[in-house]
Design a protein around this motif. Sequence first.
Motif, PDB file in Angstrom:
ATOM      1  N   TYR A 527       0.849  -1.191   0.000  1.00  0.00           N
ATOM      2  CA  TYR A 527       0.000   0.000   0.000  1.00  0.00           C
ATOM      3  C   TYR A 527       0.885   1.240   0.000  1.00  0.00           C
ATOM      4  O   TYR A 527       1.677   1.454   0.921  1.00  0.00           O
ATOM      5  CB  TYR A 527      -0.919   0.001   1.213  1.00  0.00           C
ATOM      6  N   THR A 528       0.766   2.047  -1.061  1.00  0.00           N
ATOM      7  CA  THR A 528       1.535   3.286  -1.173  1.00  0.00           C
ATOM      8  C   THR A 528       0.630   4.443  -0.788  1.00  0.00           C
ATOM      9  O   THR A 528      -0.241   4.868  -1.573  1.00  0.00           O
ATOM     10  CB  THR A 528       2.061   3.478  -2.606  1.00  0.00           C
ATOM     11  N   LYS A 529       0.838   4.968   0.418  1.00  0.00           N
ATOM     12  CA  LYS A 529       0.001   6.064   0.892  1.00  0.00           C
ATOM     13  C   LYS A 529       0.316   7.348   0.142  1.00  0.00           C
ATOM     14  O   LYS A 529      -0.573   8.066  -0.298  1.00  0.00           O
ATOM     15  CB  LYS A 529       0.204   6.257   2.391  1.00  0.00           C
ATOM     16  N   ASN A 530       1.613   7.639   0.000  1.00  0.00           N
ATOM     17  CA  ASN A 530       2.065   8.803  -0.761  1.00  0.00           C
ATOM     18  C   ASN A 530       3.522   8.558  -1.140  1.00  0.00           C
ATOM     19  O   ASN A 530       4.036   7.442  -0.970  1.00  0.00           O
ATOM     20  CB  ASN A 530       1.908  10.104   0.058  1.00  0.00           C
ATOM     21  N   GLU A 531       4.207   9.573  -1.654  1.00  0.00           N
ATOM     22  CA  GLU A 531       5.588   9.399  -2.103  1.00  0.00           C
ATOM     23  C   GLU A 531       6.527   9.014  -0.968  1.00  0.00           C
ATOM     24  O   GLU A 531       7.571   8.414  -1.203  1.00  0.00           O
ATOM     25  CB  GLU A 531       6.091  10.689  -2.760  1.00  0.00           C
ATOM     26  N   ASP A 532       6.171   9.356   0.263  1.00  0.00           N
ATOM     27  CA  ASP A 532       7.068   9.137   1.402  1.00  0.00           C
ATOM     28  C   ASP A 532       6.766   7.870   2.190  1.00  0.00           C
ATOM     29  O   ASP A 532       7.610   7.418   2.968  1.00  0.00           O
ATOM     30  CB  ASP A 532       7.019  10.339   2.361  1.00  0.00           C
ATOM     31  N   ASN A 533       5.577   7.298   2.037  1.00  0.00           N
ATOM     32  CA  ASN A 533       5.172   6.199   2.902  1.00  0.00           C
ATOM     33  C   ASN A 533       4.648   5.013   2.103  1.00  0.00           C
ATOM     34  O   ASN A 533       3.739   5.155   1.280  1.00  0.00           O
ATOM     35  CB  ASN A 533       4.080   6.661   3.874  1.00  0.00           C
ATOM     36  N   ASN A 534       5.247   3.856   2.363  1.00  0.00           N
ATOM     37  CA  ASN A 534       4.823   2.616   1.729  1.00  0.00           C
ATOM     38  C   ASN A 534       4.720   1.529   2.792  1.00  0.00           C
ATOM     39  O   ASN A 534       5.632   1.346   3.602  1.00  0.00           O
ATOM     40  CB  ASN A 534       5.809   2.197   0.637  1.00  0.00           C
ATOM     41  N   PHE A 535       3.591   0.783   2.796  1.00  0.00           N
ATOM     42  CA  PHE A 535       3.343  -0.273   3.770  1.00  0.00           C
ATOM     43  C   PHE A 535       3.254  -1.619   3.048  1.00  0.00           C
ATOM     44  O   PHE A 535       2.642  -1.718   1.984  1.00  0.00           O
ATOM     45  CB  PHE A 535       2.050  -0.012   4.542  1.00  0.00           C
ATOM     46  N   ASN A 536       3.830  -2.657   3.645  1.00  0.00           N
ATOM     47  CA  ASN A 536       3.835  -3.991   3.043  1.00  0.00           C
ATOM     48  C   ASN A 536       3.438  -5.043   4.065  1.00  0.00           C
ATOM     49  O   ASN A 536       3.760  -4.928   5.255  1.00  0.00           O
ATOM     50  CB  ASN A 536       5.214  -4.344   2.492  1.00  0.00           C
ATOM     51  N   PHE A 537       2.748  -6.076   3.578  1.00  0.00           N
ATOM     52  CA  PHE A 537       2.424  -7.245   4.396  1.00  0.00           C
ATOM     53  C   PHE A 537       2.730  -8.487   3.567  1.00  0.00           C
ATOM     54  O   PHE A 537       2.463  -8.530   2.362  1.00  0.00           O
ATOM     55  CB  PHE A 537       0.955  -7.257   4.801  1.00  0.00           C
ATOM     56  N   SER A 538       3.291  -9.507   4.206  1.00  0.00           N
ATOM     57  CA  SER A 538       3.553 -10.758   3.501  1.00  0.00           C
ATOM     58  C   SER A 538       3.311 -11.952   4.420  1.00  0.00           C
ATOM     59  O   SER A 538       3.489 -11.863   5.642  1.00  0.00           O
ATOM     60  CB  SER A 538       4.990 -10.800   2.966  1.00  0.00           C
ATOM     61  N   TYR A 539       2.876 -13.063   3.800  1.00  0.00           N
ATOM     62  CA  TYR A 539       2.716 -14.330   4.519  1.00  0.00           C
ATOM     63  C   TYR A 539       3.148 -15.454   3.586  1.00  0.00           C
ATOM     64  O   TYR A 539       2.845 -15.444   2.387  1.00  0.00           O
ATOM     65  CB  TYR A 539       1.269 -14.570   4.952  1.00  0.00           C
ATOM     66  N   GLY A 540       3.842 -16.435   4.128  1.00  0.00           N
ATOM     67  CA  GLY A 540       4.235 -17.592   3.347  1.00  0.00           C
ATOM     68  C   GLY A 540       4.431 -18.810   4.228  1.00  0.00           C
ATOM     69  O   GLY A 540       4.873 -18.703   5.372  1.00  0.00           O
ATOM     70  N   LYS A 541       4.078 -19.979   3.691  1.00  0.00           N
ATOM     71  CA  LYS A 541       4.290 -21.250   4.398  1.00  0.00           C
ATOM     72  C   LYS A 541       5.405 -21.998   3.687  1.00  0.00           C
ATOM     73  O   LYS A 541       5.464 -22.021   2.457  1.00  0.00           O
ATOM     74  CB  LYS A 541       3.008 -22.080   4.410  1.00  0.00           C
ATOM     75  N   ARG A 542       6.307 -22.630   4.470  1.00  0.00           N
ATOM     76  CA  ARG A 542       7.477 -23.296   3.913  1.00  0.00           C
ATOM     77  C   ARG A 542       7.653 -24.681   4.544  1.00  0.00           C
ATOM     78  O   ARG A 542       7.077 -24.988   5.583  1.00  0.00           O
ATOM     79  CB  ARG A 542       8.750 -22.478   4.194  1.00  0.00           C
ATOM     80  N   ILE A 543       8.474 -25.508   3.875  1.00  0.00           N
ATOM     81  CA  ILE A 543       8.841 -26.829   4.388  1.00  0.00           C
ATOM     82  C   ILE A 543      10.365 -26.919   4.429  1.00  0.00           C
ATOM     83  O   ILE A 543      11.055 -26.351   3.576  1.00  0.00           O
ATOM     84  CB  ILE A 543       8.262 -27.956   3.498  1.00  0.00           C
ATOM     85  N   ASN A 544      10.892 -27.606   5.423  1.00  0.00           N
ATOM     86  CA  ASN A 544      12.333 -27.824   5.523  1.00  0.00           C
ATOM     87  C   ASN A 544      12.592 -29.319   5.616  1.00  0.00           C
ATOM     88  O   ASN A 544      12.301 -29.952   6.635  1.00  0.00           O
ATOM     89  CB  ASN A 544      12.910 -27.103   6.746  1.00  0.00           C
ATOM     90  N   ARG A 545      13.106 -29.895   4.524  1.00  0.00           N
ATOM     91  CA  ARG A 545      13.399 -31.329   4.501  1.00  0.00           C
ATOM     92  C   ARG A 545      14.816 -31.567   5.015  1.00  0.00           C
ATOM     93  O   ARG A 545      15.719 -30.776   4.764  1.00  0.00           O
ATOM     94  CB  ARG A 545      13.261 -31.876   3.077  1.00  0.00           C
ATOM     95  N   PRO A 546      15.045 -32.687   5.705  1.00  0.00           N
ATOM     96  CA  PRO A 546      16.389 -32.976   6.223  1.00  0.00           C
ATOM     97  C   PRO A 546      17.390 -33.173   5.088  1.00  0.00           C
ATOM     98  O   PRO A 546      17.043 -33.624   3.995  1.00  0.00           O
ATOM     99  CB  PRO A 546      16.199 -34.280   7.011  1.00  0.00           C
ATOM    100  N   ASN A 547      18.659 -32.825   5.353  1.00  0.00           N
ATOM    101  CA  ASN A 547      19.731 -33.140   4.414  1.00  0.00           C
ATOM    102  C   ASN A 547      19.867 -34.659   4.302  1.00  0.00           C
ATOM    103  O   ASN A 547      19.568 -35.401   5.240  1.00  0.00           O
ATOM    104  CB  ASN A 547      21.060 -32.548   4.896  1.00  0.00           C
ATOM    105  N   PHE A 548      20.339 -35.109   3.148  1.00  0.00           N
ATOM    106  CA  PHE A 548      20.468 -36.542   2.928  1.00  0.00           C
ATOM    107  C   PHE A 548      21.403 -37.183   3.953  1.00  0.00           C
ATOM    108  O   PHE A 548      21.169 -38.288   4.437  1.00  0.00           O
ATOM    109  CB  PHE A 548      20.973 -36.812   1.510  1.00  0.00           C
ATOM    110  N   ARG A 549      22.498 -36.496   4.287  1.00  0.00           N
ATOM    111  CA  ARG A 549      23.447 -37.068   5.253  1.00  0.00           C
ATOM    112  C   ARG A 549      22.826 -37.173   6.644  1.00  0.00           C
ATOM    113  O   ARG A 549      23.141 -38.078   7.416  1.00  0.00           O
ATOM    114  CB  ARG A 549      24.719 -36.209   5.306  1.00  0.00           C
TER     115      ARG A 549
END
Length: 789
Positions: A527-549
């Motif tokens: 969301y860009t309110k004006n030239e001086d102010n910008n707001f951001n939101f983010s969400y993400g889901k991730r997976i972490n698999r074990p290393n083979f070793r």
Amino acid sequence: MKPFKLLIFLLFSSSLLSQTITGKVTDNLDVIPFANVVLKQQKTIVTGTTTSDDGLFDLKITPGSYTLEISFLGYKTYTKDINVKSNLNLGTLLLQEDAQALNEVVVKTEKRILERKIDRVIFNVEKSIAATGGNGVDVLRVTPGVQLQNNALSILGKGATQVMINGRLSPLAGDELIAFLSGFAADDIVKIEVITSPPAKYDASGNGGLINIILKKGAQNAWKNATTLSYNQNKYNFTTLNNNFFYNKNKISLSASVNGSIGNFENLERLVIEYPTNIWDIDIEGKQKTDQISGRFLIDYAVSDKTTFGFQYLGNNTEPGIEATTISSIFDTNNIFERSQENHAQNEVENNNHSANFHIISKLNDLGKQISFDADYFTFTSDRTLDYFTEQLDIDGNSQGISSSAVNIANQNIENFSSQIDIDVPLKKVNLSYGAKVSFTNTNSGVLFFDTTSGMEVLDPNQSTDFKYEENVLAAYFSGNSKLNDKLTMQFGLRFEDTKTIGISTDTNQENINNYSKFFPTLYLSYTKNEDNNFNFSYGKRINRPNFRDLNPFRFYINDNSYSVGNPFLQPSFSDNFEISHLYKNNFNTSFSLNITTDGFGVFFNTDVINQDQIVTRENYFKKYIYTLQESFSYSKISWFKSQNSINVLAYITELTKDIDAEVNNGIQFYAESNNTFILNKSTKLQANAWYSSFHNDGLFSIGQLFHLSFGLQHDFKNNLKLSMLFSDVLNTGSLRDYNSTVNGIEQSYSQNASSRNFRVSLSYNFGNKKVDVKNRRFGNDDEQRRSN
């Protein structure tokens, strides 16, 4: 309902009164950022903008007839008459180079060391003296927000992360990844992208986000060669030679590099273990080799204006062997010296990996619709031979004989094939992309343990094993982005991954099978309110698999009383990542993030109290919350001084999900960093970088305070020769120390210093055309390669 209708009207009134014109500006090779885009009526400018870093632009305009003009220094002005009746996507617009203009003028642009986007922070390596003349690992050490400890990379507040090369995840992790990155010259890297919340197009692997290393390539109708010779001095020394060649002519784009280093550095470790009956004070002094040779090759050929295909290869051979002496001093509970033991170990290591990628990209129309296909093959082999013996000494240092002697041989062979298809479809109100990927991995690992105490090599079948592992992943995704109105932009995505694994321990006939399917959503709002102010939101889901070793149940002995063992029953962990940020005047960025990891796994230091053995294993044992508050800001009002800074407060909360006898340490960390450049004159720059991490508790561990200070000096000579010097960790206070934990009632304290304080001097010589652009090709089997440690 009236207030609701009024809200809807206010949100979309601007889109009802005006139309949006969007497009993407490129040349024959890549996107063009900061190009001027204007709309005219009868030679009068009505509105205008500049393209983003991705070459994208959008304009709001009332319906009517206009003339579109796009200009950028060194290119012919692009002109097109358009009739705007509704939202209009112009697709990809190609600018042609103006050869005369390029010959008459030298373009100088001043990029910041740090740039920020909605989902990432960009570190421009070319602007950092601390990175000049070093390798890929040196660059990551000075990348803001990135931590490297015990050969584990992490993004501050996000946890362990993965590395991409030109947008493709590296298949390696741990020691193998560090060895591979050491083969890249810093001069071959144009920028590092720290992606805290990756989009759906990327593999869902990696709880801690992604680090993307973008390599250089030559510009159109130009060639360039760059050679760098570096000398690094610590207690020992090593020398590195790197050469990069870039060529682009007509339909062919080619880049190649070769890098080699030889020498050693000192690696010091200390471990103190407080058993109920005595105290072990263990000092390890190691001389580690840096011997390696690596290379890369990329070629793209434009079959037509709309279709390009190419091939990319990355490979290296590393021999990071170490010769170590371990002295264990044993004291009673009153701290009175009782005896000692001395372990001498020769660890020979040879790693080889090869990555090949074939890709084809075809534009289906002039509006930006395109399809791309990638096929990737990766192979990794690792051979390790540990030859050691342990001698017992009395209180006066007299030998009591050899208590053990052994040769431990371990090998690992990994093969992966993957293919991926991606389609981009720009529509009137939303730009969509979707695709699918398949990945097949086979790994074979084995250990042979020979007892040599008798002077003969006697195979011990109880400590020898073979392990086979197969993993197949099928993935599909879609994502889109849309400008909802003048101020609000949304990006969304959903990825699905179906995983099937089987692990077989041949000596025990033990088989472990896993099948799981998961969805991974992502959402971004700007969301860009004006030239001086910008707001951001983010969400993400991730997976972490074990290393083979980590899945391999063999024991790899470090010495008499210490060994590492894998866990074939390890399960992947999952994370949910939320972040809110505010950017003020493009200089001050305030952000708050929350990272939640469930079914988390990690290294677990267990202790056999009776036999006084140290066991390094892996377990799923925790759920973790990381809260991060960050304030970053830049200063550039003085022509000779530029500064990038950040202040971070992090809170760690860990909940045990497994009944283990260990103390959980929750706490707060203060972390600050500052990168400062002083322009002494036109040819000489001085850089002073520092970071500080306070004492803090995190999970099973507490970590002592760290402070790292470095100075860099760079001078450009008139004959294309560049001299760079770097004094790293001047005070020798930036290495891991006081890494403490309590497991089974046994307190342990660990520290490590892999020549953190050192001096590097580099000479670089360039000839040919100096123009440099970015090549953005990726490998498709990156996650599988990453996990091959």
